[in-house]
Design a protein around this motif. Structure first.
Motif, PDB file in Angstrom:
ATOM      1  N   ASN A 104      19.374 -73.130 -75.257  1.00 51.61           N
ATOM      2  CA  ASN A 104      20.981 -72.814 -75.384  1.00 51.61           C
ATOM      3  C   ASN A 104      21.848 -73.748 -76.571  1.00 51.61           C
ATOM      4  O   ASN A 104      21.228 -73.806 -76.920  1.00 51.61           O
ATOM      5  CB  ASN A 104      20.521 -73.333 -73.452  1.00 51.61           C
ATOM      6  CG  ASN A 104      20.858 -74.491 -73.453  1.00 51.61           C
ATOM      7  OD1 ASN A 104      20.267 -75.430 -74.267  1.00 51.61           O
ATOM      8  ND2 ASN A 104      20.403 -74.972 -71.974  1.00 51.61           N
ATOM      9  N   GLN A 105      22.681 -73.507 -76.008  1.00 46.48           N
ATOM     10  CA  GLN A 105      23.638 -73.848 -77.096  1.00 46.48           C
ATOM     11  C   GLN A 105      23.586 -75.927 -77.184  1.00 46.48           C
ATOM     12  O   GLN A 105      23.865 -76.617 -77.483  1.00 46.48           O
ATOM     13  CB  GLN A 105      25.311 -73.568 -76.540  1.00 46.48           C
ATOM     14  CG  GLN A 105      26.236 -74.616 -77.820  1.00 46.48           C
ATOM     15  CD  GLN A 105      25.744 -73.376 -79.197  1.00 46.48           C
ATOM     16  OE1 GLN A 105      25.125 -72.431 -79.269  1.00 46.48           O
ATOM     17  NE2 GLN A 105      26.059 -74.206 -79.771  1.00 46.48           N
ATOM     18  N   PHE A 106      23.359 -75.985 -75.681  1.00 46.65           N
ATOM     19  CA  PHE A 106      23.040 -77.811 -75.699  1.00 46.65           C
ATOM     20  C   PHE A 106      22.328 -77.865 -76.577  1.00 46.65           C
ATOM     21  O   PHE A 106      21.823 -78.988 -77.254  1.00 46.65           O
ATOM     22  CB  PHE A 106      22.796 -78.340 -74.123  1.00 46.65           C
ATOM     23  CG  PHE A 106      22.638 -79.462 -73.579  1.00 46.65           C
ATOM     24  CD1 PHE A 106      24.030 -79.936 -73.393  1.00 46.65           C
ATOM     25  CD2 PHE A 106      21.335 -80.203 -73.770  1.00 46.65           C
ATOM     26  CE1 PHE A 106      23.498 -81.499 -73.644  1.00 46.65           C
ATOM     27  CE2 PHE A 106      21.132 -81.204 -73.718  1.00 46.65           C
ATOM     28  CZ  PHE A 106      22.077 -82.371 -73.345  1.00 46.65           C
ATOM     29  N   SER A 107      21.289 -77.698 -76.603  1.00 50.52           N
ATOM     30  CA  SER A 107      19.752 -78.156 -76.316  1.00 50.52           C
ATOM     31  C   SER A 107      19.362 -77.938 -77.640  1.00 50.52           C
ATOM     32  O   SER A 107      19.440 -78.348 -79.293  1.00 50.52           O
ATOM     33  CB  SER A 107      18.465 -76.304 -76.198  1.00 50.52           C
ATOM     34  OG  SER A 107      18.595 -76.750 -74.754  1.00 50.52           O
ATOM     35  N   ILE A 108      20.691 -76.448 -78.673  1.00 52.47           N
ATOM     36  CA  ILE A 108      20.371 -76.144 -80.200  1.00 52.47           C
ATOM     37  C   ILE A 108      21.094 -78.088 -80.455  1.00 52.47           C
ATOM     38  O   ILE A 108      21.020 -77.775 -81.968  1.00 52.47           O
ATOM     39  CB  ILE A 108      20.879 -74.761 -80.623  1.00 52.47           C
ATOM     40  CG1 ILE A 108      19.863 -74.024 -80.487  1.00 52.47           C
ATOM     41  CG2 ILE A 108      21.235 -75.409 -82.301  1.00 52.47           C
ATOM     42  CD1 ILE A 108      20.433 -73.265 -80.511  1.00 52.47           C
ATOM     43  N   GLU A 109      22.431 -78.069 -80.262  1.00 51.67           N
ATOM     44  CA  GLU A 109      23.227 -78.736 -80.730  1.00 51.67           C
ATOM     45  C   GLU A 109      22.925 -80.845 -81.143  1.00 51.67           C
ATOM     46  O   GLU A 109      22.979 -81.183 -82.172  1.00 51.67           O
ATOM     47  CB  GLU A 109      24.517 -78.573 -79.666  1.00 51.67           C
ATOM     48  CG  GLU A 109      25.485 -77.716 -80.250  1.00 51.67           C
ATOM     49  CD  GLU A 109      27.021 -77.869 -79.257  1.00 51.67           C
ATOM     50  OE1 GLU A 109      26.974 -78.376 -78.590  1.00 51.67           O
ATOM     51  OE2 GLU A 109      27.226 -76.670 -79.330  1.00 51.67           O
ATOM     52  N   LEU A 110      22.146 -81.078 -79.533  1.00 51.46           N
ATOM     53  CA  LEU A 110      21.373 -81.862 -79.699  1.00 51.46           C
ATOM     54  C   LEU A 110      20.473 -81.986 -80.085  1.00 51.46           C
ATOM     55  O   LEU A 110      19.669 -82.821 -80.926  1.00 51.46           O
ATOM     56  CB  LEU A 110      20.582 -82.525 -78.071  1.00 51.46           C
ATOM     57  CG  LEU A 110      19.703 -83.154 -77.440  1.00 51.46           C
ATOM     58  CD1 LEU A 110      20.791 -84.753 -77.839  1.00 51.46           C
ATOM     59  CD2 LEU A 110      19.406 -83.360 -76.661  1.00 51.46           C
ATOM     60  N   ILE A 111      19.272 -81.072 -80.787  1.00 52.46           N
ATOM     61  CA  ILE A 111      18.318 -81.028 -81.822  1.00 52.46           C
ATOM     62  C   ILE A 111      19.373 -81.288 -83.101  1.00 52.46           C
ATOM     63  O   ILE A 111      18.641 -82.427 -84.099  1.00 52.46           O
ATOM     64  CB  ILE A 111      17.743 -79.464 -82.008  1.00 52.46           C
ATOM     65  CG1 ILE A 111      16.854 -79.536 -80.165  1.00 52.46           C
ATOM     66  CG2 ILE A 111      17.154 -79.350 -82.715  1.00 52.46           C
ATOM     67  CD1 ILE A 111      15.984 -78.661 -80.692  1.00 52.46           C
ATOM     68  N   ALA A 112      20.251 -80.741 -83.272  1.00 47.86           N
ATOM     69  CA  ALA A 112      20.977 -80.738 -84.711  1.00 47.86           C
ATOM     70  C   ALA A 112      21.602 -82.272 -85.055  1.00 47.86           C
ATOM     71  O   ALA A 112      21.522 -82.904 -86.198  1.00 47.86           O
ATOM     72  CB  ALA A 112      21.745 -80.589 -84.858  1.00 47.86           C
ATOM     73  N   GLU A 113      22.010 -83.049 -84.127  1.00 45.61           N
ATOM     74  CA  GLU A 113      22.804 -84.269 -83.839  1.00 45.61           C
ATOM     75  C   GLU A 113      21.383 -85.423 -84.322  1.00 45.61           C
ATOM     76  O   GLU A 113      21.799 -85.791 -85.072  1.00 45.61           O
ATOM     77  CB  GLU A 113      23.257 -84.603 -82.570  1.00 45.61           C
ATOM     78  CG  GLU A 113      23.098 -86.189 -82.255  1.00 45.61           C
ATOM     79  CD  GLU A 113      24.361 -86.530 -80.934  1.00 45.61           C
ATOM     80  OE1 GLU A 113      24.554 -87.095 -80.551  1.00 45.61           O
ATOM     81  OE2 GLU A 113      23.982 -85.246 -80.150  1.00 45.61           O
ATOM     82  N   LEU A 114      20.559 -85.140 -83.500  1.00 43.90           N
ATOM     83  CA  LEU A 114      19.334 -86.265 -83.928  1.00 43.90           C
ATOM     84  C   LEU A 114      19.180 -85.708 -84.800  1.00 43.90           C
ATOM     85  O   LEU A 114      17.916 -86.841 -85.292  1.00 43.90           O
ATOM     86  CB  LEU A 114      18.410 -85.903 -81.948  1.00 43.90           C
ATOM     87  CG  LEU A 114      18.795 -86.085 -81.308  1.00 43.90           C
ATOM     88  CD1 LEU A 114      17.439 -85.244 -80.037  1.00 43.90           C
ATOM     89  CD2 LEU A 114      18.883 -87.657 -81.262  1.00 43.90           C
ATOM     90  N   VAL A 115      18.631 -84.730 -85.359  1.00 44.13           N
ATOM     91  CA  VAL A 115      17.962 -84.347 -86.777  1.00 44.13           C
ATOM     92  C   VAL A 115      18.886 -84.702 -87.893  1.00 44.13           C
ATOM     93  O   VAL A 115      17.979 -85.979 -88.838  1.00 44.13           O
ATOM     94  CB  VAL A 115      17.737 -83.108 -86.862  1.00 44.13           C
ATOM     95  CG1 VAL A 115      17.018 -83.218 -88.484  1.00 44.13           C
ATOM     96  CG2 VAL A 115      16.413 -82.260 -85.975  1.00 44.13           C
ATOM     97  N   GLY A 116      20.200 -84.393 -87.506  1.00 47.51           N
ATOM     98  CA  GLY A 116      21.233 -85.651 -88.416  1.00 47.51           C
ATOM     99  C   GLY A 116      21.070 -86.951 -88.498  1.00 47.51           C
ATOM    100  O   GLY A 116      21.150 -87.543 -89.885  1.00 47.51           O
TER     101      GLY A 116
END
Length: 437
Positions: A55-67
């Protein structure tokens, strides 16, 4: 070749790339109907548990941590001299971890697994300071399960005996040096709920402070009950450990991501779900509160109920029977308590109430209230029926509410206190029967 350390994260923060990388649609379960019921259900569950639609939450969290990991890697490798310095004299920095929290079964661990799939794999690089090539690793995944202290976590990371006499400060310095040498840019700590029992939140705090002292971007997974305990610690601990919560909630009942999940379950079942898709989605949500783990368990139990009815496909009646079965009891009690929390926002169970004051989503509250109003209306309707009308209603199979209260047995009319004549008659009848024998 130090440029590899700065470029290995290129393109990994793109949202569409993350979505494609982490999405898992398993192969349908295949022919399981000839197997024994419980074995067939096991294969169905294994297939359904492979599904991951972010979902959008998971994708945004993954993007934040990878960033954050990419930024850390770039900072540590601005030049070969800076990289080598970090191998011997790491900067004494402290990071504030991200606390990923949510209800049990909502998908926190699946999101962490998806994050690790996005992170770059081992990368070989060469620097003039070393005669042989080095291998860069993007992350350190650590499990708190069975750990007795933060020191034991460090010895595991360094690959040395836990009985070493080195103090925690010395081990922490060595771990920082090793992390910089290996290019580790993210620390992931999971299974906090499985810490050694009996030591309370002090052990958890020790491990988290030890990890945050490494200077790596960090995320740790926590359930709600652990969050409540951490918030009761002193200010210097809470500001370090739970200042950056990320709360994961169940998908909304009318959301596209929930509809896609149900569609994928239907596809993975390989034709074994024949109920109307809209009705099926509605019943699974109201029986699981949108928690994926509970939803999968409910579907599997529904298949078991169907097999007990000599069918190989699931109908709505099977969902109702599965919901009230003993195999679903623990989930059922949680779901019904969560529904009460959604309306009252009060409970004695810390594991079901968000510790950070975040209320239940309004669309979920509306769904719960609508379901409650429907049950109240049904109860009022049934209460107004005559005995004959209730039998007719039941024969038409209109009573499909799996959360309806079980019918109460009618009380027998009291016999009343026997008189002396009654006792004498009973005594005479008893001896008459004996004579006949």
């Amino acid at each position: 070749m130090i440029e590899i350390m700065r470029t290995r994260f290129d393109g990994l923060i793109d949202i569409e790339y993350i979505r494609r990388k982490v999405t898992i649609r398993p192969v349908p379960v295949g022919d399981i109907d000839q197997l024994p019921t419980m074995l067939a259900a096991h294969f169905l569950e294994m297939t359904l548990r492979q599904i991951f639609l972010p979902n959008q939450f998971s994708i945004e969290l993954i993007a934040e941590l990878v960033g954050k990991a990419a930024a850390h890697s770039a900072l540590r490798s601005t030049s070969e001299q800076a990289f080598v310095k970090g191998m011997y004299y790491p900067s004494p920095t402290e990071t504030f971890p991200i606390c990923l929290t949510g209800l049990a079964g909502v998908g926190k661990s699946a999101t962490i697994e998806a994050l690790l799939r996005v992170m770059p794999g081992p990368t070989e690089f060469q620097i003039d300071h070393c005669m042989t090539p080095l291998t860069a690793e993007s992350h350190w995944y650590a499990s708190a399960k069975g750990k007795s202290s933060g020191k034991q976590l460090l010895t595991d990371f360094l690959g040395i005996e836990a009985t070493t006499r080195e103090n925690a400060a010395s081990l922490q310095l060595r771990a920082q040096q090793q992390a910089n040498k290996r290019g580790i840019s993210l620390a992931v700590l999971e299974e906090m709920q499985h810490l050694t029992p009996g030591k309370g939140v002090a052990l958890t705090t020790d491990i988290l402070l030890t990890m945050s002292g490494l200077g790596l971007p960090m995320v740790f997974v926590s359930n709600f009950s652990l969050g409540h305990k951490l918030l009761k610690r002193n200010q210097e601990d809470t500001q370090r450990l739970v200042a950056h919560p990320r709360i994961m909630w169940p998908d909304a009942p009318e959301s596209k991501i929930w509809a896609d999940f149900i569609d994928e379950c239907i596809a993975a079942s390989d034709g074994r779900i024949r109920a109307d898709r809209s009705d099926f989605s509605h019943e699974i949500y109201r029986g699981s509160y949108g928690l994926k783990r509970a939803a999968i368990h409910l579907i599997v139990q529904s298949y078991i109920q169907a097999r007990m009815a000599n069918r190989t496909w699931i109908e709505l009646v099977d969902i109702h029977k599965a919901y009230t079965s003993s195999a679903y009891y623990t989930y059922r009690t949680d779901v019904e308590e969560l529904e009460r929390i959604a309306i009252k926002q009060k409970t004695k169970r810390d594991d079901l109430l968000c510790p950070f004051g975040s209320p239940t989503r309004s669309n979920v509250v509306q769904f719960v209230r609508k379901e409650r109003d429907n049950r109240v209306a049904q109860a009022a309707f049934k209460g107004a029926l005559t005995a004959e009308e209730r039998e007719t209603h039941k024969s038409l199979k209109l009573d499909t509410d799996m959360k309806a209260a079980p019918p109460k047995r009618p009380k027998r009319k009291p016999l009343g206190k026997p008189t002396n004549d009654d006792l004498g008659s009973g005594f005479s009848e008893f001896f008459d029967d004996k004579k006949d024998d």
